[in-house]
Scaffold this motif. Sequence first.
Motif, PDB file in Angstrom:
ATOM      1  N   TYR A   1      44.639  46.308  38.556  1.00  0.00           N
ATOM      2  CA  TYR A   1      45.545  45.157  38.531  1.00  0.00           C
ATOM      3  C   TYR A   1      46.951  45.519  39.007  1.00  0.00           C
ATOM      4  CZ  TYR A   1      42.068  41.977  36.997  1.00  0.00           C
ATOM      5  OH  TYR A   1      40.944  41.185  36.978  1.00  0.00           O
TER       6      TYR A   1
ATOM      7  N   ARG B   1      46.407  45.226  42.682  1.00  0.00           N
ATOM      8  CA  ARG B   1      46.154  43.830  43.071  1.00  0.00           C
ATOM      9  C   ARG B   1      47.405  42.975  42.988  1.00  0.00           C
ATOM     10  NH1 ARG B   1      41.157  40.946  41.625  1.00  0.00           N
ATOM     11  NH2 ARG B   1      42.215  39.454  42.924  1.00  0.00           N
ATOM     12  N   LEU B   2      48.266  43.267  42.034  1.00  0.00           N
ATOM     13  CA  LEU B   2      49.471  42.459  41.873  1.00  0.00           C
ATOM     14  C   LEU B   2      50.618  42.939  42.759  1.00  0.00           C
ATOM     15  CD1 LEU B   2      49.326  42.006  38.000  1.00  0.00           C
ATOM     16  CD2 LEU B   2      48.681  40.347  39.770  1.00  0.00           C
ATOM     17  N   THR B   3      50.393  44.022  43.501  1.00  0.00           N
ATOM     18  CA  THR B   3      51.446  44.531  44.383  1.00  0.00           C
ATOM     19  C   THR B   3      50.942  44.643  45.820  1.00  0.00           C
ATOM     20  OG1 THR B   3      50.908  46.819  43.785  1.00  0.00           O
ATOM     21  CG2 THR B   3      52.661  45.751  42.527  1.00  0.00           C
TER      22      THR B   3
ATOM     23  N   ASP C   1      47.077  42.645  47.231  1.00  0.00           N
ATOM     24  CA  ASP C   1      46.826  41.292  46.747  1.00  0.00           C
ATOM     25  C   ASP C   1      45.651  40.631  47.466  1.00  0.00           C
ATOM     26  OD1 ASP C   1      47.323  38.911  45.282  1.00  0.00           O
ATOM     27  OD2 ASP C   1      48.299  38.065  47.060  1.00  0.00           O
ATOM     28  N   ALA C   2      45.556  40.834  48.762  1.00  0.00           N
ATOM     29  CA  ALA C   2      44.497  40.190  49.548  1.00  0.00           C
ATOM     30  C   ALA C   2      43.263  41.075  49.696  1.00  0.00           C
ATOM     31  CB  ALA C   2      45.031  39.828  50.925  1.00  0.00           C
TER      32      ALA C   2
ATOM     33  N   PRO D   1      40.947  42.817  47.130  1.00  0.00           N
ATOM     34  CA  PRO D   1      40.500  43.205  45.784  1.00  0.00           C
ATOM     35  C   PRO D   1      39.467  44.334  45.780  1.00  0.00           C
ATOM     36  CG  PRO D   1      39.583  41.086  46.379  1.00  0.00           C
ATOM     37  CD  PRO D   1      40.572  41.448  47.450  1.00  0.00           C
TER      38      PRO D   1
ATOM     39  N   ALA E   1      41.411  47.598  46.194  1.00  0.00           N
ATOM     40  CA  ALA E   1      42.127  47.919  44.954  1.00  0.00           C
ATOM     41  C   ALA E   1      41.166  48.473  43.899  1.00  0.00           C
ATOM     42  CB  ALA E   1      42.845  46.682  44.418  1.00  0.00           C
TER      43      ALA E   1
ATOM     44  N   HIS F   1      36.409  33.348  46.903  1.00  0.00           N
ATOM     45  CA  HIS F   1      37.804  33.713  47.116  1.00  0.00           C
ATOM     46  C   HIS F   1      38.547  32.505  47.671  1.00  0.00           C
ATOM     47  CE1 HIS F   1      37.084  34.046  51.476  1.00  0.00           C
ATOM     48  NE2 HIS F   1      35.962  34.647  51.122  1.00  0.00           N
TER      49      HIS F   1
ATOM     50  N   ARG G   1      42.439  29.861  42.777  1.00  0.00           N
ATOM     51  CA  ARG G   1      42.901  31.208  42.443  1.00  0.00           C
ATOM     52  C   ARG G   1      42.358  31.643  41.068  1.00  0.00           C
ATOM     53  NH1 ARG G   1      44.854  35.795  44.829  1.00  0.00           N
ATOM     54  NH2 ARG G   1      46.269  36.852  43.427  1.00  0.00           N
TER      55      ARG G   1
ATOM     56  N   GLU H   1      40.024  34.918  40.425  1.00  0.00           N
ATOM     57  CA  GLU H   1      40.386  35.981  39.479  1.00  0.00           C
ATOM     58  C   GLU H   1      39.290  36.197  38.441  1.00  0.00           C
ATOM     59  OE1 GLU H   1      42.826  38.206  39.477  1.00  0.00           O
ATOM     60  OE2 GLU H   1      43.505  37.366  41.374  1.00  0.00           O
TER      61      GLU H   1
ATOM     62  N   ASP I   1      36.380  37.863  40.207  1.00  0.00           N
ATOM     63  CA  ASP I   1      36.671  39.271  40.488  1.00  0.00           C
ATOM     64  C   ASP I   1      36.542  40.118  39.232  1.00  0.00           C
ATOM     65  OD1 ASP I   1      37.160  38.508  43.071  1.00  0.00           O
ATOM     66  OD2 ASP I   1      39.329  38.870  43.004  1.00  0.00           O
TER      67      ASP I   1
END
Length: 164
Positions: A19, A22-24, A27-28, A30, A33, A94, A100, A104, A107
């Motif tokens: 995460y 994914r949050l930095t 992001d696109a 997954p 990440a 996706h 979204r 999430e 995922d």
Amino acid sequence: MKFIIVGGFCYVVSLVVNYALRLTVFDAKPVTALTIANVIATVVSYFLNREWSFRTRGGRRRHHEMLLYTVVNGIGVAVNSAPLWIAQYMFGLHVPNVSRTVEELSDFVFGMIIGVALAMVFRLWAYRVWVFPHDDVRPAPNRYEVPTQAAAVPAPVASDTTGA
């Protein structure tokens, strides 16, 4: 039980790294990440499993054991990432195909639950069969054994030469 505790700890490592990525920066992406997070958790897992979960198992030289561990975990990372890849690219779960929130949730379920469960079963089996195949080849410290001290040697007694 030890394998599950190590797995739980490494699951948290994987979850946090996944995460964070994914949050930095990913992001696109997954799947990327999750794959990076699993590689990091795998390195942590090797040392914890080698020194705690399977400390009495082995039977191979350390470099051979580590090579097998790397191969098994390479397969394990692929097994872990496969359900997320299927959800993202085969099922199309996706954005913009789904919201979204649905992406999430998908995922998390496919990557962090189904993928982890499949990889855990595979790894447990593979560690016991290939990486740490023989039981009781390395001595385990006995928790209940009291360390023995060398018998104390009495100091030499000075003899009284005064004759008194």
